[in-house]
Design an enzyme around this catalytic site. Structure first.
Site, PDB file in Angstrom:
ATOM      1  N   SER A  42       0.811  -1.223   0.000  1.00  0.00           N
ATOM      2  CA  SER A  42       0.000   0.000   0.000  1.00  0.00           C
ATOM      3  C   SER A  42       0.843   1.271   0.000  1.00  0.00           C
ATOM      4  O   SER A  42       1.728   1.448   0.832  1.00  0.00           O
ATOM      5  CB  SER A  42      -0.892  -0.009   1.253  1.00  0.00           C
ATOM      6  OG  SER A  42      -1.314   1.301   1.561  1.00  0.00           O
ATOM      7  N   GLY A  43       0.517   2.178  -0.915  1.00  0.00           N
ATOM      8  CA  GLY A  43       1.205   3.474  -0.946  1.00  0.00           C
ATOM      9  C   GLY A  43       0.918   4.279   0.311  1.00  0.00           C
ATOM     10  O   GLY A  43       1.808   4.923   0.875  1.00  0.00           O
ATOM     11  N   LEU A  44      -0.344   4.208   0.763  1.00  0.00           N
ATOM     12  CA  LEU A  44      -0.722   4.937   1.971  1.00  0.00           C
ATOM     13  C   LEU A  44       0.074   4.432   3.173  1.00  0.00           C
ATOM     14  O   LEU A  44       0.628   5.215   3.948  1.00  0.00           O
ATOM     15  CB  LEU A  44      -2.229   4.769   2.229  1.00  0.00           C
ATOM     16  CG  LEU A  44      -2.739   5.311   3.564  1.00  0.00           C
ATOM     17  CD1 LEU A  44      -2.605   6.820   3.635  1.00  0.00           C
ATOM     18  CD2 LEU A  44      -4.192   4.898   3.799  1.00  0.00           C
ATOM     19  N   ASP A  54       0.676  10.610   1.692  1.00  0.00           N
ATOM     20  CA  ASP A  54       0.445   9.776   0.509  1.00  0.00           C
ATOM     21  C   ASP A  54       0.288  10.687  -0.716  1.00  0.00           C
ATOM     22  O   ASP A  54      -0.702  10.622  -1.436  1.00  0.00           O
ATOM     23  CB  ASP A  54      -0.827   8.934   0.755  1.00  0.00           C
ATOM     24  CG  ASP A  54      -1.032   7.863  -0.313  1.00  0.00           C
ATOM     25  OD1 ASP A  54      -0.089   7.590  -1.086  1.00  0.00           O
ATOM     26  OD2 ASP A  54      -2.149   7.293  -0.368  1.00  0.00           O
ATOM     27  N   ASP A  81       1.425  -1.023  -4.942  1.00  0.00           N
ATOM     28  CA  ASP A  81       0.633   0.147  -5.314  1.00  0.00           C
ATOM     29  C   ASP A  81       1.610   1.140  -5.956  1.00  0.00           C
ATOM     30  O   ASP A  81       2.404   1.771  -5.272  1.00  0.00           O
ATOM     31  CB  ASP A  81       0.024   0.699  -4.014  1.00  0.00           C
ATOM     32  CG  ASP A  81      -0.699   2.023  -4.198  1.00  0.00           C
ATOM     33  OD1 ASP A  81      -0.766   2.511  -5.343  1.00  0.00           O
ATOM     34  OD2 ASP A  81      -1.198   2.544  -3.187  1.00  0.00           O
ATOM     35  N   ASP A  83       0.967   3.889  -7.457  1.00  0.00           N
ATOM     36  CA  ASP A  83       0.372   5.233  -7.611  1.00  0.00           C
ATOM     37  C   ASP A  83       0.097   5.512  -9.098  1.00  0.00           C
ATOM     38  O   ASP A  83      -0.551   4.714  -9.756  1.00  0.00           O
ATOM     39  CB  ASP A  83       1.269   6.308  -6.987  1.00  0.00           C
ATOM     40  CG  ASP A  83       1.239   6.235  -5.455  1.00  0.00           C
ATOM     41  OD1 ASP A  83       0.315   5.582  -4.925  1.00  0.00           O
ATOM     42  OD2 ASP A  83       2.119   6.799  -4.797  1.00  0.00           O
ATOM     43  N   GLU A 110      -2.864   3.911 -11.016  1.00  0.00           N
ATOM     44  CA  GLU A 110      -4.170   4.567 -11.005  1.00  0.00           C
ATOM     45  C   GLU A 110      -4.177   5.734 -11.992  1.00  0.00           C
ATOM     46  O   GLU A 110      -3.143   6.383 -12.213  1.00  0.00           O
ATOM     47  CB  GLU A 110      -4.513   5.035  -9.584  1.00  0.00           C
ATOM     48  CG  GLU A 110      -3.558   6.069  -9.016  1.00  0.00           C
ATOM     49  CD  GLU A 110      -3.676   6.215  -7.494  1.00  0.00           C
ATOM     50  OE1 GLU A 110      -3.373   5.240  -6.785  1.00  0.00           O
ATOM     51  OE2 GLU A 110      -4.051   7.296  -7.032  1.00  0.00           O
ATOM     52  N   LYS A 116       0.030  12.390  -6.879  1.00  0.00           N
ATOM     53  CA  LYS A 116      -1.348  12.003  -6.569  1.00  0.00           C
ATOM     54  C   LYS A 116      -1.744  12.441  -5.156  1.00  0.00           C
ATOM     55  O   LYS A 116      -0.888  12.815  -4.335  1.00  0.00           O
ATOM     56  CB  LYS A 116      -1.542  10.491  -6.758  1.00  0.00           C
ATOM     57  CG  LYS A 116      -0.605   9.568  -6.014  1.00  0.00           C
ATOM     58  CD  LYS A 116      -0.801   9.436  -4.525  1.00  0.00           C
ATOM     59  CE  LYS A 116      -2.125   8.888  -4.116  1.00  0.00           C
ATOM     60  NZ  LYS A 116      -2.238   7.445  -4.214  1.00  0.00           N
ATOM     61  N   ASN A 118      -4.305  10.903  -1.964  1.00  0.00           N
ATOM     62  CA  ASN A 118      -5.038   9.699  -1.582  1.00  0.00           C
ATOM     63  C   ASN A 118      -6.515   9.846  -1.931  1.00  0.00           C
ATOM     64  O   ASN A 118      -7.105  10.915  -1.780  1.00  0.00           O
ATOM     65  CB  ASN A 118      -4.879   9.434  -0.075  1.00  0.00           C
ATOM     66  CG  ASN A 118      -5.549   8.135   0.326  1.00  0.00           C
ATOM     67  OD1 ASN A 118      -6.753   8.095   0.592  1.00  0.00           O
ATOM     68  ND2 ASN A 118      -4.777   7.064   0.327  1.00  0.00           N
ATOM     69  N   SER A 119      -7.103   8.752  -2.405  1.00  0.00           N
ATOM     70  CA  SER A 119      -8.461   8.792  -2.945  1.00  0.00           C
ATOM     71  C   SER A 119      -9.524   9.191  -1.928  1.00  0.00           C
ATOM     72  O   SER A 119     -10.629   9.571  -2.299  1.00  0.00           O
ATOM     73  CB  SER A 119      -8.816   7.422  -3.532  1.00  0.00           C
ATOM     74  OG  SER A 119      -7.875   7.082  -4.499  1.00  0.00           O
ATOM     75  N   ARG A 155      -6.082   0.837 -12.293  1.00  0.00           N
ATOM     76  CA  ARG A 155      -7.058   1.274 -11.281  1.00  0.00           C
ATOM     77  C   ARG A 155      -7.857   2.457 -11.814  1.00  0.00           C
ATOM     78  O   ARG A 155      -7.290   3.478 -12.199  1.00  0.00           O
ATOM     79  CB  ARG A 155      -6.297   1.641 -10.022  1.00  0.00           C
ATOM     80  CG  ARG A 155      -7.097   2.396  -8.992  1.00  0.00           C
ATOM     81  CD  ARG A 155      -6.333   2.361  -7.683  1.00  0.00           C
ATOM     82  NE  ARG A 155      -6.647   3.464  -6.822  1.00  0.00           N
ATOM     83  CZ  ARG A 155      -6.081   3.654  -5.639  1.00  0.00           C
ATOM     84  NH1 ARG A 155      -5.149   2.824  -5.205  1.00  0.00           N
ATOM     85  NH2 ARG A 155      -6.419   4.689  -4.889  1.00  0.00           N
ATOM     86  N   HIS A 186     -12.357   1.498  -7.906  1.00  0.00           N
ATOM     87  CA  HIS A 186     -12.273   2.055  -6.552  1.00  0.00           C
ATOM     88  C   HIS A 186     -13.502   2.906  -6.252  1.00  0.00           C
ATOM     89  O   HIS A 186     -14.076   3.538  -7.148  1.00  0.00           O
ATOM     90  CB  HIS A 186     -11.008   2.900  -6.415  1.00  0.00           C
ATOM     91  CG  HIS A 186     -10.529   3.024  -4.990  1.00  0.00           C
ATOM     92  ND1 HIS A 186     -11.028   2.274  -3.951  1.00  0.00           N
ATOM     93  CD2 HIS A 186      -9.566   3.812  -4.425  1.00  0.00           C
ATOM     94  CE1 HIS A 186     -10.419   2.591  -2.834  1.00  0.00           C
ATOM     95  NE2 HIS A 186      -9.519   3.527  -3.092  1.00  0.00           N
TER      96      HIS A 186
HETATM   97  C1  SPV Z   1      -3.371   2.464  -0.788  1.00  0.00           C
HETATM   98  O1  SPV Z   1      -3.494   1.571   0.035  1.00  0.00           O
HETATM   99  O2  SPV Z   1      -2.407   3.229  -0.802  1.00  0.00           O
HETATM  100  C2  SPV Z   1      -4.374   2.677  -1.795  1.00  0.00           C
HETATM  101  C3  SPV Z   1      -5.735   2.319  -1.499  1.00  0.00           C
HETATM  102  O3  SPV Z   1      -4.051   3.204  -2.823  1.00  0.00           O
HETATM  103  S1  SPV Z   1      -6.534   3.696  -0.980  1.00  0.00           S
HETATM  104  O4  SPV Z   1      -5.845   4.238   0.157  1.00  0.00           O
HETATM  105  O5  SPV Z   1      -7.846   3.234  -0.708  1.00  0.00           O
HETATM  106  O6  SPV Z   1      -6.531   4.681  -2.063  1.00  0.00           O
HETATM  107 MG    MG Z   2      -2.329   4.155  -2.783  1.00  0.00          MG
END
Ligand code: SPV
Ligand code: MG
Length: 535
Positions: A42-44, A54, A81, A83, A110, A116, A118-119, A155, A186
């Site tokens: 996970s990027g986060l 993130d 991930d 990104d 994505e 980016k 975070n979503s 994504r 997502h």
């Molecule tokens: C992550 O885990 O970094 C993701 C998923 O990209 S989310 O945080 O839901 O965007």
């Molecule tokens: Mg991410």
């Protein structure tokens, strides 16, 4: 099976599979041990564990470094991930190349813009990538990958950016045509309606992955019903660890002790287990001491005061006298450690509490005033494991003596110094030797002890025993048997090691001599402490 193939099969299998988030080597290992078949890098969580946002604040090579540790620590596939791919198609090519080199099974990119966000943050700050540009990125990744099974997941962020179902479908279609192996759809709603609406139209045109972070209340069986391929639990290991770290730090801060926290955290032993220390211990046995096969130990006899040294030994035994910055004992221990001898016992008597170096077994001989060397040795001989060095605690010697004595395969080897001063008025263990029959190119190569006695220096003597001996496992047994036989006899109390040597010779047990010339000092006879600096 390759990690890439494993991940591809998880995506293509008819049943729902799961990836669990990890963000470090240890968390990746924990995820594997829990039973998961794959990991979400996970990027986060990776940026969060590095203490940054993130928002591509961690550079792509910094992320790569973390993922490499995760990959090394595990055997299951990692979907990283990626990104937005950290730039354009060219950055994507480089990313895929480097990921493959690190045995990462796939990357998810994505369709947003670099850097980016975070979503789940700032709805207005989620501009989408141009479809064609993003397709070029996917194509570039697929073209550069060497392993056919390396996975690229595209994504779709159309729902996140508020564009709706049709945009999501258009994008998914384009990305699949560009070569994506799967679509990650997502959504940030607290129910799965967007995702299910998408699936209803999309069908089985490609494997579909989801991230149910926000719609966590949707039963997992619903995902199965919609034939979703992959559910990604994207950040729960990270969030769980944050909570535990906060609790532990706050509790210790409050209580200023570790008493109540200790039972609520894993043991240090568990940390070592996760790091697989066992493997290293076995490898050390295999590679570090192949000669001895396994163990080595040492016994240092250091129970006497050294009265001759007067004031210097008023509050410490002579082994603790400092020569320069370090004590005699410290120097001996360092030399032993260099030869992987860590299992060291010290027989202490006079001021034994002053022997306070770490990692030593201190064995007391409280009768040191009325007993000889063998009583001290007898107290520690059971600690001798494998090849063992027996050493007096008051000699300063060069490290290479240990190499000489350990390299000699004989069962009992002693070091004899042939340089001694006839003028000096002192007593020591002087030796006579006899030469073995076998001819040798080097004089002294094959000498054995003939007799040893405590005497003044004399021109007849071969040399002086310096107080160092090596025993093989068999040698240890010989010494143990001797002690066993003699320990109940009255004369045992005052026997010295030389008395044991002379008994051995009588019984035909050979004591091998290794000769040195100088390079050591017996502290009892030391006249000028500054001379000792070179040890
Ligand atoms: C992550 O885990 O970094 C993701 C998923 O990209 S989310 O945080 O839901 O965007
Ligand atoms: Mg991410």
């Amino acid at each position: 099976m390759n990690k890439t193939t494993k991940l591809k099969q998880m995506l293509q299998s008819p049943q729902l599979e799961f990836l669990m988030e990890a963000h470090s080597g240890i968390s990746a290992k924990i995820v594997e041990e829990a039973g998961f078949k794959g990991i979400w890098g996970s990027g986060l969580a990776i940026s969060g564990s590095l203490g940054v946002r993130d928002n591509n604040e961690a550079s792509w090579t910094q992320v790569l470094e973390v993922v490499e540790f995760m990959s090394d620590a595990t055997t299951i596939p990692i979907l990283i991930d990626g990104d937005t791919g950290y730039g354009n198609f060219n950055n994507m090519r480089r990313l895929v190349k480097k990921l493959e080199q690190r045995d990462i099974a796939g990357v998810c990119i994505e369709d947003k813009l670099f850097p980016k966000t975070n979503s789940f943050l700032r709805e207005g700050a989620q501009p989408l990538a141009d479809i064609d540009e993003f397709c070029g990125k996917i194509k570039a990744g697929k073209d550069i990958q060497k392993d056919d099974d390396f996975v690229i997941v595209a994504r779709v962020e159309a729902f996140i950016a508020g564009w709706g179902l049709q945009e999501a479908l258009n994008r998914a279609e384009a990305y699949c045509n560009a070569g994506a192996d799967a679509i990650l759809i997502h959504s940030k709603l607290s129910n799965a309606s967007e995702v299910f609406d998408f699936i209803k139209v999309w069908g089985d045109r490609s494997p579909v992955a989801i991230v149910p972070t926000k719609y966590y209340t949707t039963p997992t069986d619903e995902f199965r019903k919609y034939q979703i391929s992959l559910a990604i639990w994207a950040n729960q290991v990270f969030r769980g660890s944050i909570q535990k770290m906060q609790e532990v730090a706050q509790q210790i801060y409050r209580e200023q002790n570790l008493l109540s926290v200790e039972d609520s955290i894993v043991s240090i032993k568990e940390v070592f287990r996760l790091q697989d220390d066992k493997e290293l211990a076995l490898a050390e046995e295999h590679y570090l001491c192949p000669k001895s096969g396994n163990q080595r130990s040492a016994i240092i006899l250091a129970s006497t005061r050294g009265e001759q040294l007067g004031q210097l030994t008023q509050s410490i035994p002579k082994t603790m006298i400092k020569i320069g910055k370090k004590s005699i004992l410290e120097r001996a221990v360092e030399h032993l450690n260099e030869y992987h001898i860590k299992d060291i016992s010290v027989v202490a008597g006079y001021r034994k509490e002053a022997i306070n170096l770490p990692n030593l077994k201190i064995i007391g001989n409280d009768d040191y005033k009325t007993t000889g060397e063998l009583v001290s040795l007898s107290k520690a001989i059971d600690t001798a494991q494998g090849e063992s060095i027996i050493l007096f605690g008051d000699i300063l010697f060069k490290k290479y003596f240990l190499s000489i004595i350990l390299d000699d395969p004989a069962d009992i080897v002693i070091i004899v110094d042939t340089v001694y001063s006839l003028e000096q008025n002192y007593q020591s263990d002087f030796v006579h030797v006899f030469q073995a029959e076998e001819a040798s190119l080097f004089p002294g190569d094959n000498y054995h002890l003939k007799t040893i006695f405590y005497d003044q220096p004399h021109a007849d003597y071969y040399g002086e025993w310096i107080g160092m001996m090596k025993l093989t496992t068999k040698g240890v047994t010989i010494v143990k048997d001797f002690i066993q036989e003699f320990r109940n006899q009255p004369e045992f109390q005052m026997m010295d090691i030389r008395d044991m040597f002379n008994q051995f010779i009588k019984r035909g047990i050979k004591i091998k001599i290794q000769t040195i010339s100088g390079h050591r000092i017996d502290v009892n006879n030391i006249e000028d402490f500054s001379l000792a600096g070179e040890f």
